[in-house]
Design a protein around this motif. Structure first.
Motif, PDB file in Angstrom:
ATOM      1  N   ASN A  87      12.450   3.367   0.059  1.00  0.00           N
ATOM      2  CA  ASN A  87      11.902   2.040  -0.248  1.00  0.00           C
ATOM      3  C   ASN A  87      10.800   1.639   0.716  1.00  0.00           C
ATOM      4  OD1 ASN A  87      13.534   1.635  -2.500  1.00  0.00           O
ATOM      5  ND2 ASN A  87      15.215   0.877  -1.239  1.00  0.00           N
ATOM      6  N   VAL A  88      10.956   1.946   1.983  1.00  0.00           N
ATOM      7  CA  VAL A  88       9.930   1.622   2.978  1.00  0.00           C
ATOM      8  C   VAL A  88       8.653   2.401   2.681  1.00  0.00           C
ATOM      9  CG1 VAL A  88       9.333   1.751   5.430  1.00  0.00           C
ATOM     10  CG2 VAL A  88      11.633   1.056   4.752  1.00  0.00           C
ATOM     11  N   ILE A  89       8.808   3.670   2.367  1.00  0.00           N
ATOM     12  CA  ILE A  89       7.639   4.511   2.066  1.00  0.00           C
ATOM     13  C   ILE A  89       6.961   4.019   0.788  1.00  0.00           C
ATOM     14  CG2 ILE A  89       6.943   6.847   1.384  1.00  0.00           C
ATOM     15  CD1 ILE A  89       9.096   7.784   3.470  1.00  0.00           C
ATOM     16  N   PHE A  90       7.763   3.642  -0.207  1.00  0.00           N
ATOM     17  CA  PHE A  90       7.177   3.085  -1.421  1.00  0.00           C
ATOM     18  C   PHE A  90       6.380   1.824  -1.100  1.00  0.00           C
ATOM     19  CE2 PHE A  90       7.356   0.056  -4.940  1.00  0.00           C
ATOM     20  CZ  PHE A  90       6.686   0.779  -5.913  1.00  0.00           C
ATOM     21  N   ASP A  91       6.936   0.966  -0.252  1.00  0.00           N
ATOM     22  CA  ASP A  91       6.238  -0.273   0.128  1.00  0.00           C
ATOM     23  C   ASP A  91       4.925   0.024   0.845  1.00  0.00           C
ATOM     24  OD1 ASP A  91       8.230  -1.793  -1.027  1.00  0.00           O
ATOM     25  OD2 ASP A  91       9.290  -2.154   0.865  1.00  0.00           O
ATOM     26  N   ILE A  92       4.913   1.045   1.692  1.00  0.00           N
ATOM     27  CA  ILE A  92       3.685   1.430   2.408  1.00  0.00           C
ATOM     28  C   ILE A  92       2.637   1.944   1.418  1.00  0.00           C
ATOM     29  CG2 ILE A  92       2.707   3.087   4.049  1.00  0.00           C
ATOM     30  CD1 ILE A  92       5.408   2.825   5.602  1.00  0.00           C
ATOM     31  N   ILE A  93       3.068   2.799   0.501  1.00  0.00           N
ATOM     32  CA  ILE A  93       2.139   3.317  -0.503  1.00  0.00           C
ATOM     33  C   ILE A  93       1.643   2.167  -1.385  1.00  0.00           C
ATOM     34  CG2 ILE A  93       1.903   4.841  -2.521  1.00  0.00           C
ATOM     35  CD1 ILE A  93       3.912   6.730  -1.142  1.00  0.00           C
ATOM     36  N   HIS A  94       2.540   1.239  -1.686  1.00  0.00           N
ATOM     37  CA  HIS A  94       2.167   0.081  -2.508  1.00  0.00           C
ATOM     38  C   HIS A  94       1.107  -0.769  -1.810  1.00  0.00           C
ATOM     39  CE1 HIS A  94       2.676  -3.885  -4.463  1.00  0.00           C
ATOM     40  NE2 HIS A  94       2.765  -3.124  -5.543  1.00  0.00           N
ATOM     41  N   LEU A  95       1.160  -0.843  -0.484  1.00  0.00           N
ATOM     42  CA  LEU A  95       0.116  -1.561   0.253  1.00  0.00           C
ATOM     43  C   LEU A  95      -1.248  -0.896   0.059  1.00  0.00           C
ATOM     44  CD1 LEU A  95       1.873  -2.404   3.642  1.00  0.00           C
ATOM     45  CD2 LEU A  95       1.159  -4.025   1.863  1.00  0.00           C
ATOM     46  N   ALA A  96      -1.247   0.433   0.041  1.00  0.00           N
ATOM     47  CA  ALA A  96      -2.502   1.171  -0.134  1.00  0.00           C
ATOM     48  C   ALA A  96      -2.980   1.144  -1.592  1.00  0.00           C
ATOM     49  CB  ALA A  96      -2.328   2.619   0.319  1.00  0.00           C
ATOM     50  N   ILE A  97      -2.020   1.083  -2.507  1.00  0.00           N
ATOM     51  CA  ILE A  97      -2.350   1.089  -3.941  1.00  0.00           C
ATOM     52  C   ILE A  97      -1.621  -0.100  -4.586  1.00  0.00           C
ATOM     53  CG2 ILE A  97      -2.357   2.460  -6.067  1.00  0.00           C
ATOM     54  CD1 ILE A  97      -1.886   4.933  -4.183  1.00  0.00           C
ATOM     55  N   PRO A  98      -2.182  -1.295  -4.513  1.00  0.00           N
ATOM     56  CA  PRO A  98      -1.488  -2.496  -4.995  1.00  0.00           C
ATOM     57  C   PRO A  98      -1.139  -2.471  -6.488  1.00  0.00           C
ATOM     58  CG  PRO A  98      -3.459  -3.080  -3.753  1.00  0.00           C
ATOM     59  CD  PRO A  98      -3.464  -1.605  -3.910  1.00  0.00           C
ATOM     60  N   GLN A  99      -1.871  -1.710  -7.297  1.00  0.00           N
ATOM     61  CA  GLN A  99      -1.589  -1.645  -8.731  1.00  0.00           C
ATOM     62  C   GLN A  99      -0.320  -0.840  -9.036  1.00  0.00           C
ATOM     63  OE1 GLN A  99      -4.441  -0.677  -7.316  1.00  0.00           O
ATOM     64  NE2 GLN A  99      -5.901  -2.240  -7.954  1.00  0.00           N
TER      65      GLN A  99
END
Length: 186
Positions: A87-99
């Protein structure tokens, strides 16, 4: 050709936003290995070639095995971290790719694994390279390319973008296994 084909088929069957998210995730996860593992491969290559050219075959093979062991250790640790902190890694990737939405979370492991396998293949096919079996390497690449084309064209309409990530993983795995097995047997 593989990233281009993945993006071509996504663009053909799915909305543009899906293509953007996929391309972003793919680039981000592929670059992890370009930054972490590829320098090891680059450092090992001249050493292996020098040993091979000096007829120190056993030492060259041992160096390849050492590199394979290091890479397997690295990816094992990375996958464990991915599993523990998903979940943390997903959140980090989500920061880089907001869509990126939660439905894209399942793309991470296959794309990460495909990125690793392509980097790993630089050592898996090393014996073919040393024995100047370039035609065999090309045949295996073409087979992997066929997997990519067929997998994407058949499964994207049914499974969506997940099919592309899974196809990327399967085509990378096929090349890695074929070259690795051939190298061991050769």
């Amino acid at each position: 050709a593989f990233p281009f084909l993945d993006r071509f088929f996504i663009n053909l069957y799915l909305p543009g936003e899906t293509l953007g998210v996929y391309a972003g995730i793919q680039e981000l996860l592929t670059r992890i290995f370009s930054i972490t593992i590829f320098p090891l491969t680059l450092a090992l290559h001249p050493r292996i070639m020098n040993l091979w050219n000096d007829s120190k075959i056993r030492e060259a093979i041992q160096t390849i095995k050492w590199g394979v062991g290091i890479m397997i250790g690295f990816v094992t640790i990375l996958l464990f971290i991915m599993w523990m902190f998903e979940n943390v890694i997903f959140d980090i990737i989500h920061l880089a790719i907001p869509q990126m939405s939660s439905q894209h979370k399942t793309l991470i492991i296959p794309l990460l694994s495909a990125g690793f396998l392509w980097q790993f293949s630089f050592l898996a096919h090393k014996m073919l390279e040393l024995k100047e079996q370039t035609k065999i390497m090309v045949m295996f690449l073409l087979f992997s390319l066929l997997i990519n084309i067929v997998g994407n064209s058949v499964f994207i309409p049914r499974m969506g973008v997940q099919a592309t990530a899974n196809t990327a993983f399967i085509s990378a795995l096929a090349y890695c296994l074929l070259t690795g097995i051939y190298s061991i047997m050769a």
